[in-house]
Design a protein around this motif. Structure first.
Motif, PDB file in Angstrom:
ATOM      1  N   MET A  28       0.841  -1.183   0.000  1.00  0.00           N
ATOM      2  CA  MET A  28       0.000   0.000   0.000  1.00  0.00           C
ATOM      3  C   MET A  28       0.887   1.247   0.000  1.00  0.00           C
ATOM      4  N   PHE A  29       0.574   2.203  -0.842  1.00  0.00           N
ATOM      5  CA  PHE A  29       1.373   3.419  -0.938  1.00  0.00           C
ATOM      6  C   PHE A  29       0.479   4.648  -0.835  1.00  0.00           C
ATOM      7  N   ILE A  30       1.126   5.791  -0.583  1.00  0.00           N
ATOM      8  CA  ILE A  30       0.466   7.082  -0.618  1.00  0.00           C
ATOM      9  C   ILE A  30       1.126   7.887  -1.739  1.00  0.00           C
ATOM     10  N   ASP A  31       0.519   9.013  -2.111  1.00  0.00           N
ATOM     11  CA  ASP A  31       1.171   9.809  -3.151  1.00  0.00           C
ATOM     12  C   ASP A  31       2.257  10.676  -2.532  1.00  0.00           C
ATOM     13  N   GLY A  32       3.049  11.325  -3.386  1.00  0.00           N
ATOM     14  CA  GLY A  32       4.187  12.111  -2.939  1.00  0.00           C
ATOM     15  C   GLY A  32       3.849  13.239  -1.983  1.00  0.00           C
ATOM     16  N   ASN A  33       2.613  13.710  -2.012  1.00  0.00           N
ATOM     17  CA  ASN A  33       2.218  14.766  -1.074  1.00  0.00           C
ATOM     18  C   ASN A  33       2.371  14.313   0.378  1.00  0.00           C
ATOM     19  N   GLY A  34       2.204  13.025   0.610  1.00  0.00           N
ATOM     20  CA  GLY A  34       2.312  12.490   1.954  1.00  0.00           C
ATOM     21  C   GLY A  34       3.722  12.512   2.514  1.00  0.00           C
ATOM     22  N   ALA A  35       4.716  12.659   1.650  1.00  0.00           N
ATOM     23  CA  ALA A  35       6.114  12.707   2.086  1.00  0.00           C
ATOM     24  C   ALA A  35       6.703  14.106   1.979  1.00  0.00           C
ATOM     25  N   ALA A  36       5.877  15.074   1.647  1.00  0.00           N
ATOM     26  CA  ALA A  36       6.363  16.443   1.413  1.00  0.00           C
ATOM     27  C   ALA A  36       7.112  17.002   2.613  1.00  0.00           C
ATOM     28  N   GLY A  37       6.612  16.785   3.797  1.00  0.00           N
ATOM     29  CA  GLY A  37       7.207  17.364   5.001  1.00  0.00           C
ATOM     30  C   GLY A  37       8.624  16.894   5.266  1.00  0.00           C
ATOM     31  N   VAL A  38       8.850  15.606   5.208  1.00  0.00           N
ATOM     32  CA  VAL A  38      10.173  15.065   5.524  1.00  0.00           C
ATOM     33  C   VAL A  38      11.198  15.475   4.462  1.00  0.00           C
ATOM     34  N   PHE A  39      10.788  15.530   3.188  1.00  0.00           N
ATOM     35  CA  PHE A  39      11.713  15.969   2.143  1.00  0.00           C
ATOM     36  C   PHE A  39      11.957  17.475   2.222  1.00  0.00           C
ATOM     37  N   ALA A  40      10.927  18.256   2.515  1.00  0.00           N
ATOM     38  CA  ALA A  40      11.087  19.713   2.640  1.00  0.00           C
ATOM     39  C   ALA A  40      12.009  20.059   3.798  1.00  0.00           C
ATOM     40  N   GLU A  41      11.917  19.305   4.865  1.00  0.00           N
ATOM     41  CA  GLU A  41      12.788  19.539   6.016  1.00  0.00           C
ATOM     42  C   GLU A  41      14.255  19.352   5.628  1.00  0.00           C
ATOM     43  N   ALA A  42      14.540  18.364   4.808  1.00  0.00           N
ATOM     44  CA  ALA A  42      15.920  18.081   4.405  1.00  0.00           C
ATOM     45  C   ALA A  42      16.397  18.992   3.280  1.00  0.00           C
ATOM     46  N   LEU A  43      15.519  19.315   2.345  1.00  0.00           N
ATOM     47  CA  LEU A  43      15.923  20.071   1.157  1.00  0.00           C
ATOM     48  C   LEU A  43      15.662  21.573   1.264  1.00  0.00           C
ATOM     49  N   GLY A  44      14.750  21.961   2.118  1.00  0.00           N
ATOM     50  CA  GLY A  44      14.438  23.378   2.271  1.00  0.00           C
ATOM     51  C   GLY A  44      13.529  23.934   1.192  1.00  0.00           C
ATOM     52  N   VAL A  45      12.927  23.064   0.384  1.00  0.00           N
ATOM     53  CA  VAL A  45      11.992  23.486  -0.663  1.00  0.00           C
ATOM     54  C   VAL A  45      10.802  22.531  -0.686  1.00  0.00           C
ATOM     55  N   ASP A  46       9.710  23.001  -1.287  1.00  0.00           N
ATOM     56  CA  ASP A  46       8.542  22.147  -1.490  1.00  0.00           C
ATOM     57  C   ASP A  46       8.851  21.198  -2.640  1.00  0.00           C
ATOM     58  N   ILE A  47       9.061  19.954  -2.341  1.00  0.00           N
ATOM     59  CA  ILE A  47       9.457  18.961  -3.340  1.00  0.00           C
ATOM     60  C   ILE A  47       8.279  18.480  -4.177  1.00  0.00           C
ATOM     61  N   THR A  48       7.047  18.712  -3.732  1.00  0.00           N
ATOM     62  CA  THR A  48       5.891  18.161  -4.452  1.00  0.00           C
ATOM     63  C   THR A  48       5.768  18.679  -5.875  1.00  0.00           C
ATOM     64  N   THR A  49       6.231  19.905  -6.145  1.00  0.00           N
ATOM     65  CA  THR A  49       6.127  20.464  -7.493  1.00  0.00           C
ATOM     66  C   THR A  49       7.353  20.159  -8.345  1.00  0.00           C
ATOM     67  N   ALA A  50       8.364  19.545  -7.760  1.00  0.00           N
ATOM     68  CA  ALA A  50       9.568  19.183  -8.512  1.00  0.00           C
ATOM     69  C   ALA A  50       9.227  18.118  -9.548  1.00  0.00           C
ATOM     70  N   VAL A  51       9.839  18.229 -10.715  1.00  0.00           N
ATOM     71  CA  VAL A  51       9.679  17.217 -11.759  1.00  0.00           C
ATOM     72  C   VAL A  51      10.891  16.294 -11.694  1.00  0.00           C
ATOM     73  N   ILE A  52      10.614  15.025 -11.467  1.00  0.00           N
ATOM     74  CA  ILE A  52      11.678  14.029 -11.330  1.00  0.00           C
ATOM     75  C   ILE A  52      11.639  13.107 -12.536  1.00  0.00           C
ATOM     76  N   THR A  53      12.795  12.910 -13.162  1.00  0.00           N
ATOM     77  CA  THR A  53      12.916  11.981 -14.276  1.00  0.00           C
ATOM     78  C   THR A  53      13.518  10.689 -13.757  1.00  0.00           C
ATOM     79  N   CYS A  54      12.825   9.600 -13.978  1.00  0.00           N
ATOM     80  CA  CYS A  54      13.240   8.286 -13.484  1.00  0.00           C
ATOM     81  C   CYS A  54      14.471   7.797 -14.241  1.00  0.00           C
ATOM     82  N   ALA A  55      15.483   7.354 -13.499  1.00  0.00           N
ATOM     83  CA  ALA A  55      16.682   6.790 -14.114  1.00  0.00           C
ATOM     84  C   ALA A  55      16.396   5.423 -14.715  1.00  0.00           C
TER      85      ALA A  55
END
Length: 92
Positions: free
Chosen positions: A1-28
């Motif tokens: 079971m998974f959640i969407d990326g919005n559910g992890a926004a807080g922990v990533f924002a704390e580390a990166l200092g930006v709202d990661i939800t609007t970032a575009v990520i290209t899969c390797a």
């Protein structure tokens, strides 16, 4: 079971200092690009894992300890983070 990326926004924002939800990520793995908010996030372990919504390859991992955040983005070919326009008032 998974959640969407919005559910992890807080922990990533704390580390990166930006709202990661609007970032575009290209899969390797498959080359698909999409907003972090659309990724499949698994947060049931000691850390958080974001997977590609297209192929389920790992895009990013983060583990937080009391003193550090350990961030692994090697599953992302690129991460594009929108920045505010120069001269824009940050309070508006």
């Amino acid at each position: 079971m998974f959640i969407d990326g919005n559910g992890a926004a807080g922990v990533f924002a704390e580390a990166l200092g930006v709202d990661i939800t609007t970032a575009v990520i290209t899969c390797a793995g498959c080359g698909a690009g999409g907003r972090f908010a659309e990724s499949h996030v698994y947060d049931h372990g000691p850390g958080v894992v974001a997977r590609c919504a297209t192929c389920e390859s790992v895009l990013a991992r983060i583990v937080r300890t009391p003193t550090d955040a350990w961030l692994d983005l090697r599953g992302a070919r690129s991460v594009r983070i929108p920045l505010p326009a120069e001269g824009a008032d940050a309070s508006s």
